[in-house]
Design an enzyme around this catalytic site. Structure first.
Site, PDB file in Angstrom:
ATOM      1  N   HIS A  94     -35.687  34.206 -56.127  1.00  0.00           N
ATOM      2  CA  HIS A  94     -36.967  34.536 -55.494  1.00  0.00           C
ATOM      3  C   HIS A  94     -37.094  36.043 -55.370  1.00  0.00           C
ATOM      4  CE1 HIS A  94     -40.338  32.469 -53.502  1.00  0.00           C
ATOM      5  NE2 HIS A  94     -40.503  33.604 -52.846  1.00  0.00           N
ATOM      6  N   ASP A 173     -45.096  26.732 -44.790  1.00  0.00           N
ATOM      7  CA  ASP A 173     -45.153  28.028 -45.497  1.00  0.00           C
ATOM      8  C   ASP A 173     -46.427  28.124 -46.318  1.00  0.00           C
ATOM      9  OD1 ASP A 173     -44.087  30.584 -46.462  1.00  0.00           O
ATOM     10  OD2 ASP A 173     -44.035  29.557 -48.386  1.00  0.00           O
ATOM     11  N   ARG A 180     -51.503  34.760 -44.215  1.00  0.00           N
ATOM     12  CA  ARG A 180     -50.940  36.126 -44.189  1.00  0.00           C
ATOM     13  C   ARG A 180     -51.553  36.979 -45.291  1.00  0.00           C
ATOM     14  NH1 ARG A 180     -45.249  35.270 -45.368  1.00  0.00           N
ATOM     15  NH2 ARG A 180     -45.021  37.509 -45.153  1.00  0.00           N
ATOM     16  N   SER A 195     -40.474  32.836 -44.704  1.00  0.00           N
ATOM     17  CA  SER A 195     -41.265  32.309 -45.815  1.00  0.00           C
ATOM     18  C   SER A 195     -40.383  32.095 -47.045  1.00  0.00           C
ATOM     19  CB  SER A 195     -42.398  33.302 -46.122  1.00  0.00           C
ATOM     20  OG  SER A 195     -43.000  33.019 -47.354  1.00  0.00           O
ATOM     21  N   LYS A 199     -38.565  28.196 -48.373  1.00  0.00           N
ATOM     22  CA  LYS A 199     -38.736  27.621 -49.724  1.00  0.00           C
ATOM     23  C   LYS A 199     -37.374  27.442 -50.403  1.00  0.00           C
ATOM     24  CE  LYS A 199     -42.028  30.682 -51.056  1.00  0.00           C
ATOM     25  NZ  LYS A 199     -42.792  31.234 -49.961  1.00  0.00           N
TER      26      LYS A 199
END
Ligand code: URA
Length: 454
Positions: A94, A173, A180, A195, A199
């Site tokens: 990520h 999320d 956001r 966040s 995930k």
């Protein structure tokens, strides 16, 4: 006034009390955090209430304990995917968000071609940064909203699969992320940590390689902030039993030469064909090498790196990408014909005002220009223009003549074209000498220690 981060147990769990408590700088109790995430998931908190609390968190911060509880609650808003039926170590990846950051779309098939199972739950565009899901959706037919059964079947057969949060996995999320994006509440270490890690903990990975972006185009502009975010992410992952490592990488200038959804997919395909831009390829090789090592698919770093390079150069990764694309409903014709991707009707070139060297090409200015052209959202429900974006024709250090094109703006509607031009021009500096070279990878944080490369 009482010191911040005192928990006020006598505050009730009324929405307004929870918001007031954080507004006044107190730590939220476990129950308050649970109530917030429950309300986000079942819809009982309105968007304006959620946004008010998000802003209070941005301004007042959260302790490490609150951040960990927020992450837990967000994971529990759905279910943790169980991938134990698939043999092997699953390695997720990520990024905390950058401009032109298309690494995951190439890296997932590269790692899969090296035998790594890559379950990947991605996000949409956030602020001035692009999102993997929006990029993938520029491929006609590509579906990111898969059922869990489909996700698992594709992972088992192909080795990589890129999906969105679902009603079942990390739904909190999904809603918070969208809010956001449009309420200036992105830049917060606790919110980004919860966040990203909600995930990663939900998607079923045993290990995770994170790319913490640092610089003008990142949410963490300075090294200290990026290091703090990297430590927060690694500590959450490790405390939940997931081996987690974070690379801190430079995001002062866009990565590669394309910014914008369809433009970036075309660049990903070129990269998978062995013709990627050097900075993008270098980052893919660095992160991919670590993923292969964490999955125990190589006996040494050199062997892992050779595997990654071979996957890119031999077409093996392109083959994995094609398999994934077909299984997720996408038109594989885009691989041989980039004309099948959405194309913008118009282009405006931004030219060099003087001769010399590009000394700065600002990632945030380019990212914001791309959003102005339609590549990102101004409202939760706003559609995006998948064809819009910016191509980077010159990079920092390149020699230029006056009048050379530095950027190309791609647009259809062009309602905010003047503002995009102004932003793009403001992001370019030209000097008489080339700027000092900056390393792409600035640091590495893992459970056993930290390294700085600057
Ligand atoms: N990526 C995410 O998934 N969440 C953030 O908050 C930032 C980047």
């Amino acid at each position: 006034m009482d010191p911040p981060h005192t928990i006020y147990p006598f505050f009730g769990l009324r929405v307004v009390d929870i918001i007031r408590s954080k507004r006044d700088g107190h730590a939220l109790s476990r129950d308050a955090i649970e109530a917030f995430i429950q309300g986000i998931t079942d819809g009982s908190w309105t968007d304006y209430q959620a946004s008010a609390l998000l802003m209070a968190i941005v301004l007042r911060g959260m302790t490490a304990e609150e951040t960990s509880r927020l992450t837990d609650a967000m994971v529990r808003s759905g279910q943790r995917v169980d991938l134990s039926s698939i043999p092997g170590i699953k390695v997720g990846k990520h990024s905390t968000g950058g401009v032109g950051d298309k690494v995951s779309i190439v890296l997932a098939p590269v790692a899969a071609a090296c035998g790594v199972i890559v379950p990947k739950m991605s996000g949409r565009g956030l602020g001035h940064t692009g999102g993997t899901l929006d990029k993938l959706e520029s491929i006609p037919g590509f579906r990111v909203a898969l059922s869990l059964d489909e996700f698992i079947a594709i992972l088992r057969d192909v080795g990589c699969c890129l999906i969105s949060q679902t009603r079942d996995v990390a739904p909190a999320d999904k809603r918070l992320y969208a809010l956001r994006d449009v309420t200036a509440t992105i830049e917060s270490i606790p919110l980004i940590s919860a966040s990203v890690m909600s995930k990663k903990l939900s998607e079923g990975s045993d290990a995770v390689v994170l790319d913490v972006k640092c610089g003008s185009g990142a949410f963490m502009k300075g090294r200290d902030e990026a290091l703090a975010l990297a430590r927060s992410l690694v500590s959450i992952g490790e405390s939940h039993g997931v081996r987690t490592e974070a690379f801190i990488t430079n995001m002062d200038t866009p990565l590669g030469g394309a910014v914008g959804n369809a433009l970036e997919i075309a660049e990903c395909i070129d990269t998978l064909k062995g013709a990627g831009p050097p900075d993008l390829v270098a980052l893919i090789v660095r992160l991919g090498t670590r993923m292969v090592q964490l999955a125990n698919r190589a006996n040494s770093e050199a062997e892992a790196e050779a595997c990654v390079r071979n996957a890119l150069e031999s077409g093996a990764a392109l083959g994995k990408f094609q398999e994934m694309l077909v299984r997720q409903g996408g038109d594989a014709g885009v691989i041989d014909d980039a004309g099948k991707l959405p194309q913008a009707r118009s282009r405006k070139y931004i030219e060099a005002a003087a001769a010399g060297y590009i000394t700065r090409l600002d990632a945030e200015a380019v990212g914001r220009a791309a959003v102005m052209l339609g590549a990102g959202r101004a409202r939760v429900d706003a559609p995006i223009d998948l064809a819009a974006g910016v191509t980077v024709l010159k990079k920092p250090g390149d020699a230029i003549n006056q009048g050379d094109s530095v950027l190309a703006l791609h647009y259809n509607e062009g309602r905010q074209l003047d503002e995009a031009i102004r932003l793009a021009e403001s992001g370019i500096d030209i000097g008489d000498t080339p700027p000092p070279a900056t390393p792409l990878v600035l640091g590495w944080v893992h459970a056993q220690g930290e390294m700085s490369y600057v």
